[in-house]
Scaffold this motif. Structure first.
Motif, PDB file in Angstrom:
ATOM      1  N   THR A 242       0.827  -1.200   0.000  1.00 39.06           N
ATOM      2  CA  THR A 242       0.000   0.000   0.000  1.00 39.06           C
ATOM      3  C   THR A 242       0.863   1.252   0.000  1.00 39.06           C
ATOM      4  N   LEU A 243       1.898   1.276   0.840  1.00 34.21           N
ATOM      5  CA  LEU A 243       2.798   2.432   0.879  1.00 34.21           C
ATOM      6  C   LEU A 243       3.531   2.603  -0.448  1.00 34.21           C
ATOM      7  N   GLN A 244       3.972   1.507  -1.042  1.00 35.87           N
ATOM      8  CA  GLN A 244       4.697   1.604  -2.314  1.00 35.87           C
ATOM      9  C   GLN A 244       3.770   2.035  -3.450  1.00 35.87           C
ATOM     10  N   GLY A 245       2.524   1.557  -3.428  1.00 32.76           N
ATOM     11  CA  GLY A 245       1.603   1.898  -4.489  1.00 32.76           C
ATOM     12  C   GLY A 245       1.098   3.323  -4.424  1.00 32.76           C
ATOM     13  N   LEU A 246       0.982   3.859  -3.199  1.00 33.65           N
ATOM     14  CA  LEU A 246       0.409   5.194  -3.026  1.00 33.65           C
ATOM     15  C   LEU A 246       1.425   6.247  -2.601  1.00 33.65           C
ATOM     16  N   GLY A 247       2.596   5.825  -2.137  1.00 30.44           N
ATOM     17  CA  GLY A 247       3.579   6.774  -1.620  1.00 30.44           C
ATOM     18  C   GLY A 247       4.134   7.692  -2.693  1.00 30.44           C
ATOM     19  N   THR A 248       4.410   8.925  -2.301  1.00 33.08           N
ATOM     20  CA  THR A 248       4.954   9.909  -3.246  1.00 33.08           C
ATOM     21  C   THR A 248       6.255  10.522  -2.748  1.00 33.08           C
ATOM     22  N   THR A 249       6.660  10.225  -1.530  1.00 33.53           N
ATOM     23  CA  THR A 249       7.890  10.788  -0.980  1.00 33.53           C
ATOM     24  C   THR A 249       8.888   9.674  -0.694  1.00 33.53           C
ATOM     25  N   GLY A 250      10.153  10.054  -0.632  1.00 34.91           N
ATOM     26  CA  GLY A 250      11.208   9.069  -0.469  1.00 34.91           C
ATOM     27  C   GLY A 250      11.114   8.298   0.824  1.00 34.91           C
ATOM     28  N   TRP A 251      10.775   8.975   1.922  1.00 34.50           N
ATOM     29  CA  TRP A 251      10.766   8.261   3.197  1.00 34.50           C
ATOM     30  C   TRP A 251       9.628   7.247   3.268  1.00 34.50           C
TER      31      TRP A 251
END
Length: 454
Positions: free
Chosen positions: A89-98
Motif C-alpha cells: 500500500t505504501l509503495q503503491g500510493l507513496g509519493t515521498t522518499g521516506w
C-alpha cells in the motif's frame, strides 16, 4: 484443532498459501522500479531502497525463524502478510522518499517473517498425521511449483496491467487525475497485490490449524528466540547432510545472483536498446519461473530415477551448473546458434534449481526436530542471501566477459559435487535429540516412499 489434517488436505492448503503469498510479490517485479522512477526517485535512491530491503531481510532472518518456532507458524505467517499488505500500500500510493523507503523496509521484514513458517507448518502437519518417517518430497515439490507459477503469473499480470490501462482513451490520465496523482497505472499491480494479501491473511488464520502451544509471555518469547537461533547456527556444524544443504543453498544463491545481474545487460545487448531489453528480460524472468515450476514438479520423479534424494540433488544441481556454463560459453557470441544455446542454458539453470530444492528440503526436514524447523529454513535462506550478495559484489568488479558466468557455474558445480559423498548416519538436532527417523540406517527408504501416493 480436533485432529491432524490428512496428507492431501495439508498439501492443498500448503499450495494455496504458497500461491497467495507469492502472487503479490510477482505483481511487483515488472512495475516497481518504473513506478519509483515515475515518482521522481533517482537511481541512487532506488538502489538505497533495495539495499534497505535486503539488509532488513538478512538482519531479521534468523530471529524471525526462531519466533516462528517459539510463537507458532500461523501467527508469524499472518504477521508477514500484514507487513506485506502495508508495504504494498505504501509503495503503491507513496509519493515521498521516506514513505517509499519505509515500504521497502516493511517488505524486507515481511520477507524474513515468511521464510520457513508455511513449509514448517506443512511438515509438522504431515508428521502429526503419519509420523516422522512420512514422505515429504511430493508436497514440497508441489509447493515449490506453485510458488514459481504464482511468480510467473504475477510477473506477466504486473507487466500487462499498466499497459492495458494505457490502451483506453486517457484512462491512465483519468485515473491519476481522479486520485490527485496518488494512483498511477503503475500503482495498480501493487494495489492489486495488497488486496491479495488480505485474502492471504484471512486464509492463513482460517485454514492452517495448529496444535495448542503453551501460553508464552513476551519474556518467554524473547528468551526462547536466542536459544533456538543458536541451535540453528550449530546445526550445520553437527550434521554433514545439513551442512551440504546449507552449502548447496549458498551455491544456488551465487548462481541466481550471476544470472539475475548479468541477464538484463545481455538482453539489452541482444535487442540493441534498454527499453526492448527490459521487455525481453521480463519475458525471460517469467520463463525462468515456469522452468523452475517444471523442475519442482519433476523432483519426485528425479529422485526415483536417481535412486535417492541425495543423488537427485547431485543430478539437479549438475544440470543447473551445465546450463550456467553454457551461458558463459556463449556470452561472447550473438549468432542465432549461440542465442539458441543460451536459451537452452537459461532454462536448464532454472529447471535444475527447481528440481533440487524439494529433495534438499526433504533431507533437511528428516534431520531437524520440529522445535527448530523454521529456524533451519531461515539459516538455509540466509546462506543463499549472503552468498548471493558476495557473488554480486565480485561480479560487479569483473570485466564484461564470459568470466562472471563461468564463475557462477563453477560455484554451482562445486555445490553439486558436495553430494557425491555419503552423509553421516546420525545427527543431533536443535534440541539435542537424535533426529534419525526409524529407517535412517537404510538410506534409500525415503526415496522408495517418494513413489507412494497418499
Amino acid at each position: 484443532m480436533t485432529g491432524p489434517l490428512d496428507i492431501r488436505g495439508a498439501r492443498r492448503r500448503y499450495v494455496t498459501v504458497c500461491v497467495l503469498f507469492w502472487l503479490p510479490l510477482g505483481l511487483t517485479i515488472a512495475p516497481l522500479i518504473l513506478l519509483l522512477t515515475e515518482r521522481g526517485m533517482a537511481m541512487a535512491a532506488i538502489a538505497g531502497f533495495f539495499a534497505a530491503h535486503s539488509l532488513t531481510a538478512a538482519a531479521l532472518e534468523l530471529p524471525t525463524g526462531g519466533l516462528s518456532d517459539v510463537l507458532g507458524r500461523r501467527a508469524v505467517l499472518a504477521a508477514a502478510g500484514l507487513l506485506n499488505l502495508t508495504a504494498l500500500t505504501l509503495q503503491g500510493l507513496g509519493t515521498t522518499g521516506w514513505v517509499l523507503g519505509f515500504g521497502m523496509v516493511l517488505m524486507g521484514a515481511g520477507r524474513a517473517l515468511s521464510s520457513g513458517p508455511a513449509e514448517a507448518w506443512y511438515v509438522d502437519t504431515v508428521h502429526a498425521h503419519s509420523g516422522p518417517g512420512a514422505e515429504l518430497r511430493t508436497g514440497l515439490a508441489r509447493g515449490a511449483s506453485a510458488t514459481s507459477a504464482a511468480l510467473a503469473a504475477g510477473t506477466l499480470l504486473g507487466g500487462t496491467l499498466p499497459w492495458l490501462l494505457g490502451l483506453g482513451p486517457d484512462l491512465g490520465a483519468r485515473l491519476s487525475g481522479a486520485t490527485s496523482g496518488l494512483v498511477l497505472p503503475l500503482s495498480v499491480p501493487l494495489l492489486l497485490g495488497a488486496a491479495v494479501e488480505i485474502a492471504f491473511v484471512l486464509y492463513v488464520l482460517a485454514a492452517l490449524p495448529e496444535p495448542p502451544r503453551p501460553a508464552a509471555t513476551l519474556g518467554d518469547v524473547l528468551r526462547g528466540i536466542p536459544a533456538t537461533v543458536a541451535g540453528g547456527l550449530r546445526l550445520g556444524r553437527r550434521d554433514a547432510l545439513v551442512r551440504r544443504v546449507l552449502l548447496s543453498a549458498g551455491a544456488a544463491g551465487s548462481a541466481l545472483a550471476a544470472i539475475e545481474l548479468l541477464t538484463p545487460g545481455r538482453a539489452a545487448a541482444l535487442t540493441g536498446a534498454s527499453e526492448s531489453g527490459a521487455v525481453l528480460f521480463a519475458a525471460l524472468a517469467c520463463a525462468g519461473f515456469v522452468c523452475s515450476a517444471i523442475g519442482s514438479h519433476l523432483a519426485p520423479l528425479t529422485a526415483r530415477l536417481a535412486g535417492s534424494g541425495e543423488r537427485a540433488v547431485l543430478v539437479s544441481l549438475g544440470t543447473s551448473a551445465s546450463g550456467l556454463l553454457l551461458l558463459g560459453a556463449t556470452a561472447a557470441s550473438t549468432g542465432v546458434g549461440s542465442m539458441v544455446l543460451a536459451a537452452i542454458g537459461y532454462g536448464l539453470v532454472y529447471v535444475g534449481l527447481g528440481a533440487a530444492g524439494p529433495s534438499e528440503n526433504d533431507v533437511l526436514h528428516h534431520r531437524v526436530a520440529g522445535s527448530g524447523r523454521a529456524t533451519a529454513l531461515s539459516v538455509q535462506s540466509l546462506a543463499m542471501q549472503l552468498t548471493g550478495a558476495l557473488t554480486g559484489l565480485i561480479i560487479s568488479v569483473l570485466p564484461p566477459s564470459p568470466l562472471p558466468w563461468l564463475l557462477g557455474g563453477a560455484v554451482l558445480l562445486a555445490g553439486a559435487l558436495l553430494w557425491t559423498c555419503r552423509g553421516e548416519p546420525t545427527a543431533p538436532g536443535l534440541d539435542g535429540a537424535d533426529l534419525r527417523h526409524p529407517d535412517a540406517d537404510h538410506p534409500h527408504q525415503d526415496d522408495l516412499m517418494a513413489g507412494r501416493t497418499q
